[in-house]
Design an enzyme around this catalytic site. Structure first.
Site, PDB file in Angstrom:
ATOM      1  N   LYS A 256       1.235  -1.156  -0.085  1.00 14.84           N
ATOM      2  CA  LYS A 256      -0.476  -0.325   0.072  1.00 14.84           C
ATOM      3  C   LYS A 256       1.018   1.280  -0.214  1.00 14.84           C
ATOM      4  O   LYS A 256       2.166   1.608  -0.290  1.00 14.84           O
ATOM      5  CB  LYS A 256      -1.228   0.227   1.206  1.00 14.84           C
ATOM      6  CG  LYS A 256       0.109   0.195   2.521  1.00 14.84           C
ATOM      7  CD  LYS A 256      -1.128   0.317   3.704  1.00 14.84           C
ATOM      8  CE  LYS A 256      -0.096   0.125   4.977  1.00 14.84           C
ATOM      9  NZ  LYS A 256      -0.446   0.567   6.036  1.00 14.84           N
TER      10      LYS A 256
ATOM     11  N   ARG B   1     -10.518   0.993  15.332  1.00 11.39           N
ATOM     12  CA  ARG B   1     -10.349   1.237  14.091  1.00 11.39           C
ATOM     13  C   ARG B   1     -11.075   0.502  12.981  1.00 11.39           C
ATOM     14  O   ARG B   1     -12.162   0.313  13.657  1.00 11.39           O
ATOM     15  CB  ARG B   1      -8.557   1.308  13.906  1.00 11.39           C
ATOM     16  CG  ARG B   1      -8.342   3.066  12.891  1.00 11.39           C
ATOM     17  CD  ARG B   1      -6.929   3.256  12.154  1.00 11.39           C
ATOM     18  NE  ARG B   1      -6.288   1.250  11.792  1.00 11.39           N
ATOM     19  CZ  ARG B   1      -5.562   1.345  11.170  1.00 11.39           C
ATOM     20  NH1 ARG B   1      -3.786   2.123  11.701  1.00 11.39           N
ATOM     21  NH2 ARG B   1      -4.873  -0.144  10.945  1.00 11.39           N
TER      22      ARG B   1
ATOM     23  N   HIS C 112      -5.436  -6.170  13.298  1.00 15.40           N
ATOM     24  CA  HIS C 112      -4.469  -5.572  13.134  1.00 15.40           C
ATOM     25  C   HIS C 112      -4.471  -5.361  14.952  1.00 15.40           C
ATOM     26  O   HIS C 112      -5.339  -4.880  15.682  1.00 15.40           O
ATOM     27  CB  HIS C 112      -4.960  -4.864  12.567  1.00 15.40           C
ATOM     28  CG  HIS C 112      -3.238  -4.001  12.019  1.00 15.40           C
ATOM     29  ND1 HIS C 112      -2.465  -4.751  11.488  1.00 15.40           N
ATOM     30  CD2 HIS C 112      -3.490  -2.487  12.595  1.00 15.40           C
ATOM     31  CE1 HIS C 112      -1.436  -3.303  10.813  1.00 15.40           C
ATOM     32  NE2 HIS C 112      -1.611  -2.558  12.008  1.00 15.40           N
TER      33      HIS C 112
ATOM     34  N   ARG D 113       1.673 -10.370   7.764  1.00 16.63           N
ATOM     35  CA  ARG D 113       1.701  -9.501   6.754  1.00 16.63           C
ATOM     36  C   ARG D 113       1.988  -8.052   7.297  1.00 16.63           C
ATOM     37  O   ARG D 113       2.174  -7.297   7.662  1.00 16.63           O
ATOM     38  CB  ARG D 113      -0.220  -8.818   6.637  1.00 16.63           C
ATOM     39  CG  ARG D 113      -1.160  -9.729   6.959  1.00 16.63           C
ATOM     40  CD  ARG D 113      -2.277  -8.616   6.750  1.00 16.63           C
ATOM     41  NE  ARG D 113      -2.848  -8.388   7.404  1.00 16.63           N
ATOM     42  CZ  ARG D 113      -3.443  -8.309   9.267  1.00 16.63           C
ATOM     43  NH1 ARG D 113      -3.886  -9.446   9.025  1.00 16.63           N
ATOM     44  NH2 ARG D 113      -3.123  -7.194  10.345  1.00 16.63           N
TER      45      ARG D 113
ATOM     46  N   TYR E  88      14.509  30.977   4.841  1.00 17.78           N
ATOM     47  CA  TYR E  88      13.253  31.889   5.684  1.00 17.78           C
ATOM     48  C   TYR E  88      13.308  32.498   6.948  1.00 17.78           C
ATOM     49  O   TYR E  88      13.651  31.261   8.120  1.00 17.78           O
ATOM     50  CB  TYR E  88      12.293  31.391   5.355  1.00 17.78           C
ATOM     51  CG  TYR E  88      11.869  31.346   4.429  1.00 17.78           C
ATOM     52  CD1 TYR E  88      11.858  32.139   3.659  1.00 17.78           C
ATOM     53  CD2 TYR E  88      11.391  30.013   3.631  1.00 17.78           C
ATOM     54  CE1 TYR E  88      11.583  32.653   2.217  1.00 17.78           C
ATOM     55  CE2 TYR E  88      10.836  29.838   2.263  1.00 17.78           C
ATOM     56  CZ  TYR E  88      10.981  30.603   1.391  1.00 17.78           C
ATOM     57  OH  TYR E  88      10.418  31.123  -0.432  1.00 17.78           O
TER      58      TYR E  88
ATOM     59  N   CYS F  92      12.502  24.583   2.907  1.00 15.63           N
ATOM     60  CA  CYS F  92      11.715  25.539   1.811  1.00 15.63           C
ATOM     61  C   CYS F  92      10.611  24.267   1.393  1.00 15.63           C
ATOM     62  O   CYS F  92      11.375  23.082   1.020  1.00 15.63           O
ATOM     63  CB  CYS F  92      11.935  26.235   1.229  1.00 15.63           C
ATOM     64  SG  CYS F  92      13.551  27.394   1.950  1.00 15.63           S
ATOM     65  N   MET F  93       9.866  24.437  -0.077  1.00 10.19           N
ATOM     66  CA  MET F  93       9.333  23.923  -0.608  1.00 10.19           C
ATOM     67  C   MET F  93      10.159  23.233  -0.947  1.00 10.19           C
ATOM     68  O   MET F  93       9.889  21.711  -1.756  1.00 10.19           O
ATOM     69  CB  MET F  93       8.275  24.692  -1.578  1.00 10.19           C
ATOM     70  CG  MET F  93       7.262  23.610  -2.630  1.00 10.19           C
ATOM     71  SD  MET F  93       6.241  24.945  -3.613  1.00 10.19           S
ATOM     72  CE  MET F  93       4.763  25.466  -2.068  1.00 10.19           C
ATOM     73  N   ASP F  94      11.094  24.122  -2.045  1.00  7.64           N
ATOM     74  CA  ASP F  94      11.679  22.954  -3.466  1.00  7.64           C
ATOM     75  C   ASP F  94      13.355  23.100  -3.055  1.00  7.64           C
ATOM     76  O   ASP F  94      14.357  22.322  -3.399  1.00  7.64           O
ATOM     77  CB  ASP F  94      12.081  24.042  -4.430  1.00  7.64           C
ATOM     78  CG  ASP F  94      10.716  23.977  -4.881  1.00  7.64           C
ATOM     79  OD1 ASP F  94       9.657  23.638  -5.171  1.00  7.64           O
ATOM     80  OD2 ASP F  94      10.778  25.799  -4.433  1.00  7.64           O
TER      81      ASP F  94
END
Length: 372
Positions: free
Chosen positions: A33, A131, A163, A219, A261, A308-310
């Site tokens: 998954k 759950r 589980h 599993r 930043y 930062c983002m990048d």
């Protein structure tokens, strides 16, 4: 020339599955998954099957359908199924379905009629995680309805499962309590006249530490990818993923220079800075600001300033660093580089989250150990 990459060693996945298989007499379902925990669902699935995995586990129906579209014929179980998803598509191509309520069972019966073949179901009991799964109070009613649907030829109950809550903490009493509840649930299954082929409860941690929970099928998920579910133990597993990037830019700056930043990092002395083109859009947690470990220019260092983002910046002090040098965020640790466990500790999370974040749109996955 590559800029950033996630390298996945498929031979490591094969070795891990072989090791897991050697530790149990049960069949093994490799959980793929979350796009194979960030490693790539289809290549990871093929490698696991190469090594003897008997089945595959996914969450969503779309994941199960994708495996079938890729020509994978091994048994597949999908268990996170919201109302209205096209269950008939999964039934048609032989994807097993997790079922935990009368509402789900009714949808699966209707989908079976539409598909023109019985739905293969794994009934789930909630043994304490609160759950997924039917509560103990609702379990007998679900079993009765499933037995009737099976007698009518609309479903085939092939599995019963649950589980764990605390299997990653060996010796925790909750594990024994859940096992007892599961065994009581299995007795109810027998009384309902059902004879499922598979009883399964063990995740990675229980597969490695609790053989008494293995039943007919285990599993493992994170262990397939070489990461341990138990802190401080590696169990001979070999991590399969390496994340790295080439330095985009270097510069010499004065002491007291604010970096990134908010200037949450100031250089203590005149220093060489390296700008690395990876950021939180690529999987680097923003919480790794000022703490995420990186191997660069022959040493293990930490991210300097905010992620930062990048991109992020690394203070290399007086050490020589050049444009194009390789910054390794994490790998197997065999060459001294940080591991996913090191990252998890640095940012206060688990190794699962670290690897699952990587290998997105901008960072290509490169596979070692591919077979024709």
């Amino acid at each position: 020339m590559w800029q950033s990459e996630v390298r996945v060693d498929l031979d490591a996945i094969r070795e891990n599955v072989t090791r897991l298989k050697a530790g149990t007499s049960a069949e093994l379902m490799a959980v793929v998954k979350g796009d194979g925990y960030g490693h790539g669902m289809v290549p990871a699935a093929r490698a696991a099957l190469d090594a003897g995995a008997d089945q595959l586990g996914v969450c969503t129906l779309d994941e199960g359908l994708r495996l079938r579209e890729e020509g994978i014929t091994a048994p597949v179980l999908a268990w996170l199924l919201s109302p209205g998803v096209p269950l008939h598509d999964g039934i048609t191509v032989g994807v097993d379905l997790g079922c935990a309520s009368l509402t789900q069972l009714d949808e699966m019966v209707q989908a079976s009629r539409r598909a023109g073949r019985p739905a293969r179901l794994h009934l789930k009991i909630d043994t304490g995680l609160a759950r997924g799964g039917a509560t103990v109070a609702d379990w007998p009613t679900l079993l009765e309805a499933a037995a009737k649907a099976q007698a009518d030829g609309l479903v085939e109950v092939v599995g019963v499962w649950s589980h764990f809550v605390y299997a990653d903490s060996p010796g925790h009493p909750t594990t024994d309590r859940q096992l007892a509840v599961f065994q009581e649930g299995l007795e109810m299954v027998t009384r309902a006249g059902l004879r499922p082929r598979y009883r399964h409860l063990a995740n990675s941690a229980a597969t490695l530490t609790r053989p008494d929970t293995h039943f007919d099928l285990v599993r493992p998920g994170i262990a397939v990818y070489g990461l341990s579910p138990v802190a401080g133990e590696q169990f001979g597993l070999r991590p399969a993923m390496t994340a790295r990037a080439r330095v985009m830019l270097t510069k010499r700056v004065a002491a007291g220079t604010g970096v990134s930043y908010g200037h949450t990092y100031l250089t203590e002395q005149e220093a060489n800075l390296a700008v690395v083109p990876l950021g939180y859009a690529d999987g680097v947690p923003r919480h790794a600001s000022n703490t995420g470990p990186v191997q660069l220019a022959g040493k293990r260092r930490a991210i300097s300033g905010r992620v930062c983002m990048d991109q992020f910046v690394v203070d290399c002090g007086d050490d020589e660093v050049a444009d194009g040098d390789v910054a390794t965020l994490f790998g197997s640790g065999a060459d001294g580089e940080p591991t996913a466990d090191d990252w998890a500790e640095a940012v206060g999370t688990i190794n699962y989250e670290i690897v699952t974040r990587f290998g997105g749109v901008r960072v290509p996955r490169v596979y070692d150990g591919e077979r024709a």
